[in-house]
Design a protein around this motif. Structure first.
Motif, PDB file in Angstrom:
ATOM      1  N   ILE A   1      34.131  37.493  38.637  1.00  0.00           N
ATOM      2  CA  ILE A   1      34.206  37.768  40.065  1.00  0.00           C
ATOM      3  C   ILE A   1      34.417  36.465  40.794  1.00  0.00           C
ATOM      4  O   ILE A   1      33.626  35.527  40.651  1.00  0.00           O
ATOM      5  CB  ILE A   1      32.933  38.480  40.573  1.00  0.00           C
ATOM      6  CG1 ILE A   1      32.746  39.804  39.831  1.00  0.00           C
ATOM      7  CG2 ILE A   1      33.012  38.701  42.083  1.00  0.00           C
ATOM      8  CD1 ILE A   1      31.454  40.510  40.192  1.00  0.00           C
TER       9      ILE A   1
ATOM     10  N   CYS B   1      34.600  40.005  32.456  1.00  0.00           N
ATOM     11  CA  CYS B   1      34.889  40.109  33.887  1.00  0.00           C
ATOM     12  C   CYS B   1      34.456  38.831  34.588  1.00  0.00           C
ATOM     13  O   CYS B   1      33.405  38.264  34.276  1.00  0.00           O
ATOM     14  CB  CYS B   1      34.149  41.318  34.470  1.00  0.00           C
ATOM     15  SG  CYS B   1      34.334  41.503  36.257  1.00  0.00           S
TER      16      CYS B   1
ATOM     17  N   ILE C   1      38.483  40.266  41.500  1.00  0.00           N
ATOM     18  CA  ILE C   1      37.947  40.444  40.154  1.00  0.00           C
ATOM     19  C   ILE C   1      39.069  40.282  39.139  1.00  0.00           C
ATOM     20  O   ILE C   1      40.161  40.814  39.310  1.00  0.00           O
ATOM     21  CB  ILE C   1      37.309  41.840  39.986  1.00  0.00           C
ATOM     22  CG1 ILE C   1      36.132  42.012  40.948  1.00  0.00           C
ATOM     23  CG2 ILE C   1      36.833  42.045  38.558  1.00  0.00           C
ATOM     24  CD1 ILE C   1      35.522  43.390  40.902  1.00  0.00           C
TER      25      ILE C   1
END
Length: 208
Positions: A201, A199, A170
């Motif tokens: 991933i 964010c 992440i």
């Protein structure tokens, strides 16, 4: 893969529960107050020591008007109290000031039941000033500097891809946050932290 945030990446908003166990607060209070003398000063500035704090422990209050109980184990330092030790409970009502992001003591009560009227009155009189000036101040917490420090550390890890499980990492950044709720449950202090940021991933490995 381009891991730089795009406008859509920055639309992430989360509410995270954060818990602070009583053992953490106990350690703080014991370091600050254990072996401290509780005393008074007369008009001439002479000090009279009444008690020494042997131990302190936090618990959830059983009094419905309060949500926290500080149990104090005291050693009398004067002949006015003819017992080796005295147990006193301070019931406090901790509240959250959302606007200023601080926890504060709204009200408190000293429970010293079981003692005669004279002893009880003197005990509360001596303890009240100390509790008001010292204990209440210690229980009033400004949570923002604490959370800012922890989130800064988290952002340092997220900046260089934080590995979660095998094949998954992440990258991200917590940009702003605020505390919206406060509650005490049993031996844990809970706050809800509202965060915004971005964010990404990354799946680095796929195993079949």
């Amino acid at each position: 893969m381009n891991s730089n945030p795009t406008p859509s990446d920055q639309d992430i908003s989360l509410t995270l529960p954060v818990q602070i166990g009583f053992e953490v607060l106990d350690a703080f209070l014991k370091k600050k107050f254990r072996d401290t003398n509780i005393s008074t000063k007369d008009a001439r500035g002479n000090t009279s020591n009444y008690f020494r704090i042997l131990d302190l422990k936090l618990a959830e209050s059983q009094n419905k008007a309060y949500n926290l109980c500080l149990k104090m184990h005291l050693q009398p330092l004067t002949l006015l109290f003819n017992k080796n030790t005295i147990e006193v409970s301070v019931h406090a009502n901790l509240r959250m000031d959302v606007e200023n992001q601080k926890i504060y003591v709204e009200a408190y009560d000293i429970d010293s039941s079981g003692k005669n009227w004279v002893t009880n009155t003197l005990l509360k009189s001596v303890l009240n000033t100390f509790i008001y000036k010292k204990i209440i101040n210690a229980l009033s917490l400004d949570l923002m500097p604490i959370l800012k420090e922890k989130i800064a550390l988290l952002n340092e890890q997220l900046a260089s891809r934080l590995k979660t499980t095998k094949g998954i990492s992440i990258m991200g950044n917590v940009e702003n946050f605020s505390i919206g709720h406060f509650e005490i449950k049993k031996d844990v202090m809970w706050v809800l932290v509202h965060t915004q940021g971005w964010c990404v991933i990354s799946i680095d490995d796929i195993e079949f």
